[in-house]
Write a protein that holds these residues in place. Sequence first.
Motif, PDB file in Angstrom:
ATOM      1  N   THR A  78       0.840  -1.187   0.000  1.00 33.50           N
ATOM      2  CA  THR A  78       0.000   0.000   0.000  1.00 33.50           C
ATOM      3  C   THR A  78       0.879   1.243   0.000  1.00 33.50           C
ATOM      4  OG1 THR A  78      -0.111   0.115   2.397  1.00 33.50           O
ATOM      5  CG2 THR A  78      -1.836  -1.149   1.299  1.00 33.50           C
ATOM      6  N   VAL A  79       0.345   2.296  -0.550  1.00 32.53           N
ATOM      7  CA  VAL A  79       1.039   3.584  -0.544  1.00 32.53           C
ATOM      8  C   VAL A  79       0.056   4.613  -0.012  1.00 32.53           C
ATOM      9  CG1 VAL A  79       2.120   5.374  -1.950  1.00 32.53           C
ATOM     10  CG2 VAL A  79       2.506   2.963  -2.498  1.00 32.53           C
ATOM     11  N   LEU A  80       0.431   5.250   1.087  1.00 37.87           N
ATOM     12  CA  LEU A  80      -0.371   6.335   1.626  1.00 37.87           C
ATOM     13  C   LEU A  80      -0.101   7.566   0.780  1.00 37.87           C
ATOM     14  CD1 LEU A  80      -2.135   7.696   3.835  1.00 37.87           C
ATOM     15  CD2 LEU A  80      -0.002   8.124   5.078  1.00 37.87           C
ATOM     16  N   GLU A  81      -1.160   8.168   0.255  1.00 41.21           N
ATOM     17  CA  GLU A  81      -1.037   9.368  -0.572  1.00 41.21           C
ATOM     18  C   GLU A  81      -1.709  10.511   0.167  1.00 41.21           C
ATOM     19  OE1 GLU A  81      -1.598   9.189  -4.950  1.00 41.21           O
ATOM     20  OE2 GLU A  81      -3.228  10.602  -4.558  1.00 41.21           O
ATOM     21  N   THR A  82      -0.943  11.568   0.405  1.00 40.07           N
ATOM     22  CA  THR A  82      -1.475  12.711   1.128  1.00 40.07           C
ATOM     23  C   THR A  82      -0.733  13.965   0.695  1.00 40.07           C
ATOM     24  OG1 THR A  82      -2.021  13.522   3.355  1.00 40.07           O
ATOM     25  CG2 THR A  82       0.101  12.410   3.102  1.00 40.07           C
ATOM     26  N   ARG A  83      -1.207  15.090   1.089  1.00 40.12           N
ATOM     27  CA  ARG A  83      -0.518  16.357   0.841  1.00 40.12           C
ATOM     28  C   ARG A  83       0.234  16.749   2.102  1.00 40.12           C
ATOM     29  NH1 ARG A  83      -0.045  18.223  -4.428  1.00 40.12           N
ATOM     30  NH2 ARG A  83      -1.839  17.423  -5.554  1.00 40.12           N
ATOM     31  N   LEU A  84       1.291  17.514   1.936  1.00 39.96           N
ATOM     32  CA  LEU A  84       2.075  17.964   3.084  1.00 39.96           C
ATOM     33  C   LEU A  84       1.197  18.721   4.071  1.00 39.96           C
ATOM     34  CD1 LEU A  84       4.784  18.214   4.543  1.00 39.96           C
ATOM     35  CD2 LEU A  84       5.254  20.229   3.136  1.00 39.96           C
ATOM     36  N   SER A  85       0.271  19.523   3.562  1.00 33.30           N
ATOM     37  CA  SER A  85      -0.595  20.298   4.457  1.00 33.30           C
ATOM     38  C   SER A  85      -1.461  19.404   5.336  1.00 33.30           C
ATOM     39  CB  SER A  85      -1.485  21.248   3.656  1.00 33.30           C
ATOM     40  OG  SER A  85      -2.326  20.521   2.785  1.00 33.30           O
ATOM     41  N   GLN A  86      -1.724  18.184   4.899  1.00 30.10           N
ATOM     42  CA  GLN A  86      -2.487  17.249   5.731  1.00 30.10           C
ATOM     43  C   GLN A  86      -1.590  16.616   6.798  1.00 30.10           C
ATOM     44  OE1 GLN A  86      -3.937  15.111   2.192  1.00 30.10           O
ATOM     45  NE2 GLN A  86      -5.977  15.355   3.070  1.00 30.10           N
ATOM     46  N   LEU A  87      -0.314  16.425   6.476  1.00 26.52           N
ATOM     47  CA  LEU A  87       0.632  15.871   7.447  1.00 26.52           C
ATOM     48  C   LEU A  87       1.067  16.913   8.471  1.00 26.52           C
ATOM     49  CD1 LEU A  87       3.060  13.700   5.273  1.00 26.52           C
ATOM     50  CD2 LEU A  87       1.340  12.895   6.900  1.00 26.52           C
ATOM     51  N   LEU A  88       1.068  18.178   8.061  1.00 30.85           N
ATOM     52  CA  LEU A  88       1.524  19.259   8.938  1.00 30.85           C
ATOM     53  C   LEU A  88       0.529  20.418   8.868  1.00 30.85           C
ATOM     54  CD1 LEU A  88       3.891  20.100  10.826  1.00 30.85           C
ATOM     55  CD2 LEU A  88       4.933  21.188   8.834  1.00 30.85           C
TER      56      LEU A  88
END
Length: 149
Positions: free
Chosen positions: A129-139
Motif C-alpha cells: 500500500t502507498v499512503l497518498e497525502t498532501r504535506l498540508s495534511q501531514l503538517l
Amino acid sequence: MTFSTQQRDALLVAAREAATRAYAPYSKFHVGAALLLGDGSVITGANVENASYGLSLCAETVAVSAILSSGTFRENGGTLEAVAVTGGAPGAAGQGDTVTPCGRCRQILNEIAQIGGTDPMIWCDGGDTVLETRLSQLLPHAFGPANLL
C-alpha cells in the motif's frame, strides 16, 4: 499538479534505491527519500546516523540539504512537487509498515514548499500500500517563512 501512477511508482523506486545507501548501523532502519522538483529533476537522500543520536540526519533532510546547497533550486525558481518516503530493514525498504516523514522532516519539507508556494504530494511507502497525502495534511497549521514577516 496531478500525477500519474507511473510518476508515483518511479519516485518510490528512487526512494527505495536511496534507502540502500543509508548509514544506519544503530537502528538498522534504512530510510530513503526522493523529491520531485518542478523542473522534473529528482533528488534523493538516505538517513545518516551518528553515535550521538541527536546528530543523525533523516533522509528527507539530506535530500533537502542537497537541493538547497546546490544553488539550482532557487536559481531555477524551484518548486517541490512531490516526495516519496520509504523505510525498513537493510535491503527491505518498502516491505513493511508504511513510513511517513517524522515531525522534523515535515517542517523541513514545509520550508522549501513555502519557498516555492506549493503543497507537495507525499507518497509514503508501505509495500503493498502507498499512503497518498498532501504535506498540508501531514503538517496542518504549519509555521514557515511567511510567519516571520
